[in-house]
Structures are given as C-alpha cells and as structure tokens.
Design an enzyme around this catalytic site. Structure first.
Site, PDB file in Angstrom:
ATOM      1  N   ALA A   1       0.810  -1.223   0.000  1.00 51.51           N
ATOM      2  CA  ALA A   1       0.000   0.000   0.000  1.00 51.51           C
ATOM      3  C   ALA A   1       0.841   1.270   0.000  1.00 51.51           C
ATOM      4  O   ALA A   1       0.320   2.365  -0.214  1.00 51.51           O
ATOM      5  CB  ALA A   1      -0.927   0.005   1.212  1.00 51.51           C
TER       6      ALA A   1
ATOM      7  N   ASP B   1       3.205 -10.160  -8.717  1.00 55.32           N
ATOM      8  CA  ASP B   1       3.622 -10.788  -9.973  1.00 55.32           C
ATOM      9  C   ASP B   1       3.270  -9.893 -11.159  1.00 55.32           C
ATOM     10  O   ASP B   1       4.053  -9.766 -12.109  1.00 55.32           O
ATOM     11  CB  ASP B   1       2.951 -12.151 -10.133  1.00 55.32           C
ATOM     12  CG  ASP B   1       3.224 -13.064  -8.955  1.00 55.32           C
ATOM     13  OD1 ASP B   1       4.272 -12.906  -8.308  1.00 55.32           O
ATOM     14  OD2 ASP B   1       2.385 -13.940  -8.676  1.00 55.32           O
TER      15      ASP B   1
END
Length: 310
Positions: A223, A252
């Site tokens: 975040a 990913d």
C-alpha cells in the site's frame, strides 16, 4: 521474447466463500484452478499484453502433467523439465470481507541432476539459434524446499553473458545468490528484502544487494507503493489510491509491468510507474495472473514518481 523461469510451479486453486471462519465447515461458492507459481503469473500477464514469452517449468507427477496441459491450453510457449515427486498445489481462500488466506505446499524434492536439466532448458531458451530475440530473463518465485539457492546462478550468469536483462523476483538465499551473480534487477518486497539480508531498514538492505552485484533493487511496498534503489539515488512511486479487490498476484503483475517497460527501453521512473499500475490493475481481477488492461493504462497516467539523492 521474454524467458520466464518458475522454479516451483503449482496448481493454483482459488476458493471463494461468503466469509472465512476458522474451525467451521464452509461452502465454497466457486472454484478456479489454474497453472500457477509466480513466474507463470508473470508470463500470463505478459502474454495477455501481446508479449511473446517462453516459460521453463520443472514439473512432476500427475499435477505436473495437469500444469503442462493447462499451460499449453492457454497458448503459452514452454519447456517442461520432468522432475521426481509431485508438483505442489496452492489454495487461496477469498471472501469479500477479509484479506485472502493462502496455503502453499513446499513443492517436490528436486535432485541436483534434475536442476542440471533445468540449466540446459534455460540455456536453450536464451537461445544460440535466435539470441537477438530474447530481451529479458525473469526468475520468479520460491525454490522447492531443500533446493540449493545457488541453482539460480547459472541462469543469471548465462543471461548476463548474453547481454540479456535479468529480473530476479526471488526470496531468501536465492535472492542473495542472484545479486552475487550480477542480476540486472533484484525485485523483493520489503519483507523479503529484510529476511534475505537480515537488515530491517529498506535502504540498508537494498545497498547490501547492490554491493553484492545487483544493478538495481526494486522494492515492492504494498500500500506504500514501490521504490527503485541505485547506489546514488532512490526513485519512488506511490500506490494507486482507492483500489480494492483481491491482492493475490499483484506483486507478480508488478514484476510483469516492470520487465515489460525495461525491456522496451523505459527509464527507471516509467518502469516503476508501469509496475505500480499493473499491480493495482491485478487487484481488480478475481485470480492471479490477470490484470484489468484498461485500468492499468489509466492508472499509468495518474502516477508521479519522485527522485531523491541517497
């Protein structure tokens, strides 16, 4: 072409439930099974963006055969290397209220002889037949339990010798081994960086990898965004605000965005913006290995990097 090595592939199973509760029987609303492992998630995102990829996959047993068939059905180009044991399964439980819970098996015990076959497959994929076509090598994911971390070294050194960009999204001792071997980019998250180096401060950990031989260290901050550490400066990009959904696979997708941008000659700031945009766009999709394409390109234009001297 981008070559992607997944050292520990998996059958990725996602269960969606109404609410995760410990110690009770829960009904699963729907089940999704896909070929997985971090590298395959990267390859799938790149493939969806129109990038030619070639995956190298050590696979074993019935689960490994299922992964090979599923990869072929997705239209992904791959070399499978038979290994003893059974390819692992990961199970992710998702609801609309809490953070996903993931259960990951350790993977098969792969003997040294099988790793030598993986070496050969990576070398062939990098390719004496068409070396100009391979622009990047991505090493992504865990090693099976018991594997020597140095198995990644020949993959890195062969690619570097061929002038190929190497992005190492690894963890633990294998991340250190990739840095020692001169990986172009090491891409841990904050927790992986601290665990691998033993240094809780992000900058100190990044400097450790840089001094070992990594060209650049890109750190996913969740975040808090993403940062690229060089010896003389740090470039930072914030996270896309207000994005909610399933964060499984966001890292990913960020790796896919990073390598895509770098392989096309982008500077560090644009590569980080692309990584952050792809990661956020993955959160909008229900399973790992996918991004919301339109959202990714919308997010890309809204992110502003900052650069500070070290």
């Amino acid at each position: 072409m981008i070559v992607v090595v997944t050292p520990n592939p998996a059958v990725d199973v996602t269960y969606r439930v109404d609410e995760q509760r410990v110690g009770t029987t829960q009904r699963v609303r729907n089940v999704d099974r896909r070929p997985g492992g971090k590298g395959l998630n990267v390859a799938r995102v790149l493939h969806a963006e129109g990038v030619r990829t070639h995956s190298v996959l050590p696979l074993g047993g019935a689960a490994g055969a299922w992964v090979a068939d599923a990869v072929a059905a997705l239209g992904l180009d791959a070399t499978t290397v038979p290994v003893p044991g059974e390819t692992r399964t990961t199970v992710t439980v998702v609801d609309d209220l809490t953070h996903p819970t993931m259960f990951g098996e350790p993977g098969p015990s792969v003997p040294p002889g099988s790793w030598s076959h993986v070496d050969g497959a990576v070398r062939a994929a990098l390719g004496p037949t068409a070396p100009d076509e391979t622009v990047a090598l991505v090493l992504s994911g865990s090693l099976p339990v018991g594997a020597e971390p140095t198995v990644v070294v020949p993959w890195v050194t062969d690619a570097v010798a061929a002038g190929v960009l190497v992005v190492a999204d690894l963890s633990g001792p294998s991340l250190l081994a990739a840095a020692d071997a001169g990986a172009t980019v090491c891409k841990p998250n904050r927790e992986e960086l601290a665990e691998a180096t033993g240094l809780p401060d992000e900058r100190d950990g990044a400097l450790d990898l840089l001094r070992r031989g990594a060209g650049l260290v890109v750190v996913s901050r969740g975040a808090d965004g993403i940062a690229a550490h060089a010896l003389d400066d740090v470039v930072e990009v914030p996270a896309v605000p207000g994005v909610t959904g399933n964060p499984t696979g966001a890292g990913d997708a960020a790796t896919a965005g990073l390598v895509l941008a770098l392989s096309r000659g982008a500077d560090t700031a644009l590569a980080l913006r692309t990584a952050a945009a792809f990661g956020a766009a993955a959160v909008l999709r229900p399973v790992a290995g996918e991004i919301d394409h339109d959202a990714a390109h919308r997010f890309l234009s809204a992110l502003d990097p900052t650069r500070s001297p070290a």
